[in-house]
Scaffold this motif. Structure first.
Motif, mmCIF file in Angstrom:
data_model
loop_
_atom_site.group_PDB
_atom_site.id
_atom_site.type_symbol
_atom_site.label_atom_id
_atom_site.label_comp_id
_atom_site.label_asym_id
_atom_site.label_seq_id
_atom_site.Cartn_x
_atom_site.Cartn_y
_atom_site.Cartn_z
ATOM 1 N N THR A 167 51.510 4.932 -0.075
ATOM 2 C CA THR A 167 50.457 4.524 0.934
ATOM 3 C C THR A 167 51.171 4.031 2.214
ATOM 4 O O THR A 167 50.650 3.878 3.176
ATOM 5 C CB THR A 167 49.732 3.158 0.228
ATOM 6 N N ASP B 256 50.804 5.243 6.048
ATOM 7 C CA ASP B 256 50.765 3.975 7.213
ATOM 8 C C ASP B 256 51.672 4.549 8.347
ATOM 9 O O ASP B 256 51.477 4.459 9.516
ATOM 10 C CB ASP B 256 51.055 2.803 6.759
ATOM 11 N N GLU C 19 39.761 0.430 -7.280
ATOM 12 C CA GLU C 19 40.232 0.405 -5.653
ATOM 13 C C GLU C 19 41.615 0.928 -5.498
ATOM 14 O O GLU C 19 41.937 1.886 -4.710
ATOM 15 C CB GLU C 19 39.976 -0.970 -5.256
ATOM 16 N N TYR C 20 42.559 0.366 -6.369
ATOM 17 C CA TYR C 20 43.995 0.960 -6.081
ATOM 18 C C TYR C 20 43.989 2.124 -6.062
ATOM 19 O O TYR C 20 44.863 2.699 -5.332
ATOM 20 C CB TYR C 20 44.751 -0.223 -6.792
ATOM 21 N N LYS D 24 42.133 4.689 -5.935
ATOM 22 C CA LYS D 24 41.662 5.189 -4.847
ATOM 23 C C LYS D 24 42.427 5.539 -3.429
ATOM 24 O O LYS D 24 42.609 6.249 -3.066
ATOM 25 C CB LYS D 24 40.035 4.811 -4.545
ATOM 26 N N ARG D 25 42.984 4.229 -3.375
ATOM 27 C CA ARG D 25 43.977 4.173 -2.204
ATOM 28 C C ARG D 25 45.351 5.160 -2.608
ATOM 29 O O ARG D 25 45.632 5.797 -1.611
ATOM 30 C CB ARG D 25 44.571 2.497 -2.137
ATOM 31 N N ALA E 247 46.009 8.452 -0.187
ATOM 32 C CA ALA E 247 47.184 8.497 0.875
ATOM 33 C C ALA E 247 48.183 9.557 0.409
ATOM 34 O O ALA E 247 49.068 10.123 1.146
ATOM 35 C CB ALA E 247 47.917 7.192 0.484
ATOM 36 N N ARG F 236 40.479 8.873 4.094
ATOM 37 C CA ARG F 236 41.488 7.862 3.825
ATOM 38 C C ARG F 236 41.113 6.594 4.711
ATOM 39 O O ARG F 236 40.830 5.614 4.484
ATOM 40 C CB ARG F 236 42.701 8.046 3.932
ATOM 41 N N LEU G 221 39.617 3.068 3.940
ATOM 42 C CA LEU G 221 40.283 1.552 4.166
ATOM 43 C C LEU G 221 39.372 0.788 4.823
ATOM 44 O O LEU G 221 39.291 -0.355 4.767
ATOM 45 C CB LEU G 221 41.365 2.020 5.048
ATOM 46 N N ASP H 221 40.248 -2.892 5.240
ATOM 47 C CA ASP H 221 41.630 -2.865 5.634
ATOM 48 C C ASP H 221 41.548 -2.546 7.295
ATOM 49 O O ASP H 221 40.708 -1.694 7.759
ATOM 50 C CB ASP H 221 42.501 -1.826 4.887
#
Length: 577
Positions: free
Chosen positions: A200, A204, A533-534, A536-537, A541, A557, A561, A566
């Motif tokens: 992740t 970013d 949720e985590y 899926k993140r 990523a 993504r 977010l 986010d």
């Protein structure tokens, strides 16, 4: 400019900010001359991301280092490296210092080696500005704060006063990018900028670099061996092999229709999330419904004591099991508690509470000889083979050491067993008398696997066993690992942060965050139909080596977010000009 990975922007090479013209680099060593780069020519234009890909030893980093004039005196350089209109080899020491940071900047692979551990972040950012006359004193300090804010670091006023060790790996890498931006360079060389980062954080950082080159029109030479990162970032790709560029072209052309056998081999070796079992040949055996449990963990709690402070709970009420013949993938990012669980299951660190049943025996109540006899049935593969192999032992002794410790067989029988294991992990018999430093990283990891299997364990704990390997080496090690698991039938807890690797070999998946299990189930359920949720993140990523698919994944993504509230990483350049 449009997003990378579209065909709308064409780079002709007519106005390069960085050019390598017939670059040839040789090193004199005590063993003879090493020809690292062989007549390489390459250009990077403003706003272009040129990816230079290849495996360890291909010459990527040597090529890039010539742009900063940082190669040692043992290097014999021919050809030209040109930044703007300056030929690097013709510049004096003073002229070189004027270019470094000001016109060409570098983002190094390991931020802790690029940052001074005893100087505050703010002072490291202001140093370059003051050296190049960009800003001084309070003005420079304010610009440092603005740069940290621009690269997405929260509370930059506080962070500028901190030291590198007080920041996470992802934040340190952002600081290194901020340092590269201090003087608004024309070109940035990013040398494996995301290799050591969680998936992740990597996503970013790539968003940040993409935003940077779009808004500031900075050229980027991206050095990497990660084809997912190339698919996500690059406009054009050059593939290096043994000092030569063997293929080059637009990212879609090279990744989707590779012409050179080496490029084809490299892409075939990349694990692809969604391809499932059998990506590297044989798929793992199906596990019998009535298979007994080799490992049972119930309500495990592990805490680290800190003097004068409340204990830090690294593993919090974790429960899962591994059956005989089954591979369970334990995934999560740095700090999630994965490796702590691995060490606790080996009895290397104490557990606060809970139950651990290994092969029907209570691990936490065992001491001394009982524990030694149980460890005989548990194998372990560590992440870094260089650190886990004794450099003073020849390979034969390294592999036979567990047999000797447990008093199994005569010297002759142990030697025979080692030769069988070397054959099983596809190493030549000649490796028996060689030392770890004489082997490549992939060969050392094969030795680690052979040693772990020496006692024919019923349970194997593998902690990130392929994360430090080149992609083609990783593929061959994973193929071999799957074959060995089919042959020996051991239960395995496979700890990794690479979801595509887990997808290729695990039967079940356990996802961890902050010491707790957030989701667990079959590989198909967790990786294809995540509920939490985590998870899926994490999945969103993970990059894939297909530029078209990766662009779609990136858009999905960003949508996810935003849906989760986010902020999508964007470079704010308003204050930087």
């Amino acid at each position: 400019m449009t997003e990378a990975n579209t065909d709308q922007k064409v780079f002709t090479g007519e106005n390069p900010v960085l050019e390598f013209d017939n670059l040839d680099v040789k090193f004199k060593t005590e063993f003879g001359t090493v020809h690292a780069v062989k007549g390489l020519s390459l250009k990077v234009e403003p706003g272009e991301v040129m990816a230079l890909v290849g495996e360890s030893g291909s010459g990527k980093s040597v090529t890039a280092t010539t742009a900063l004039g940082l190669l040692p005196k043992t290097a014999h350089i021919e050809g030209r490296t040109v930044v703007g209109d300056d030929v690097i080899s013709e510049l004096s020491g003073r002229a070189l210092r004027a270019i470094r940071g000001r016109r060409v900047a570098m983002v190094f692979q390991e931020p802790m080696t690029a940052l001074n551990p005893v100087i505050r972040i703010g002072e490291q950012l202001t140093e370059s500005m003051e050296v190049h006359g960009i800003a001084y004193g309070r003005q420079a300090w304010q610009r440092a704060i603005e740069l940290l804010a621009a690269v997405g670091i929260p509370a930059p006023e506080r962070r500028v006063k901190q030291y590198p060790h007080e920041l996470s790996g992802g934040m340190r890498q952002r600081v290194v990018i901020a340092m590269a931006l201090t003087c608004d360079p024309e070109v940035i060389i990013a040398d494996e900028p995301t290799t050591a980062l969680d998936v992740t954080v990597q996503a970013d950082i790539l968003d940040l670099l993409r935003s940077l080159k779009d808004k500031l029109n900075t050229g980027i030479l991206l050095i990497t061996h990660n084809m997912g990162v190339v698919a996500d970032m690059a406009d054009n790709v050059a593939v290096m092999f043994k000092g030569n560029i063997v293929e080059r072209g637009p990212v879609q052309e090279v990744l989707l229709n590779p012409q050179h056998p080496y490029t084809q081999k490299l892409l075939a070796a990349v694990p692809h999330l969604g391809d499932g079992h059998g990506q590297f040949g044989a798929a793992p055996h199906e596990v019998a419904d009535d298979a007994e449990e080799a490992l049972t963990v119930k309500n495990l709690v592990v805490e680290y004591r800190r003097s004068g402070k409340k204990p830090f709970r690294a593993v919090d009420d974790v429960s899962f099991d591994v059956r005989r013949g089954e591979i369970v993938g334990l995934v999560g990012e740095s700090g999630s508690g994965k490796s702590t669980i691995g060490r606790a299951l080996l009895g290397l660190i104490p557990s606060e509470s809970g139950e651990v049943q290994v092969l029907g025996e209570d691990l936490l109540s065992m001491r001394g000889g009982q524990l030694k006899s149980l460890r005989k049935r548990v194998g372990v593969i560590f992440q870094d083979p260089a650190a886990s192999l004794n450099p003073r032992f020849p390979i034969g002794d390294v592999i036979s050491e567990p047999l000797a410790v447990h008093g199994i067989g005569t010297a002759k029988e142990r030697e025979k067993k080692v030769h069988e294991l070397l054959e099983a992990v596809q190493l030549p018999r000649s490796a028996y008398n060689r030392y770890p430093h004489e082997l490549s990283g992939g060969q050392r990891q094969r030795v680690s696997i052979a040693r772990a299997l020496a006692l024919q364990p019923d349970l194997l704990i593998a902690d990130e066993p392929t994360s430090a390997l080149d992609v083609s080496v990783q593929a061959s090690v994973l193929a071999m690992f799957t074959e060995l698991q089919r042959h020996f039938g051991f239960a395995c807890l496979f700890i990794s942060h690479d979801l595509a690797v887990i997808d290729s070999l695990a039967h079940r998946v356990v996802v961890m965050q902050y010491g707790k299990i957030v989701e667990a189930g079959t590989r198909e359920d967790v990786l294809m139909r995540p509920q939490e949720e985590y998870t899926k993140r994490l999945l969103a990523a993970a990059p894939v080596p297909n530029p078209i698919e990766q662009k779609q994944r990136r858009l999905e993504r960003h949508a996810l977010l935003k849906e989760l509230g986010d902020q999508v990483v964007e470079l704010d350049t308003r204050e930087l000009n």
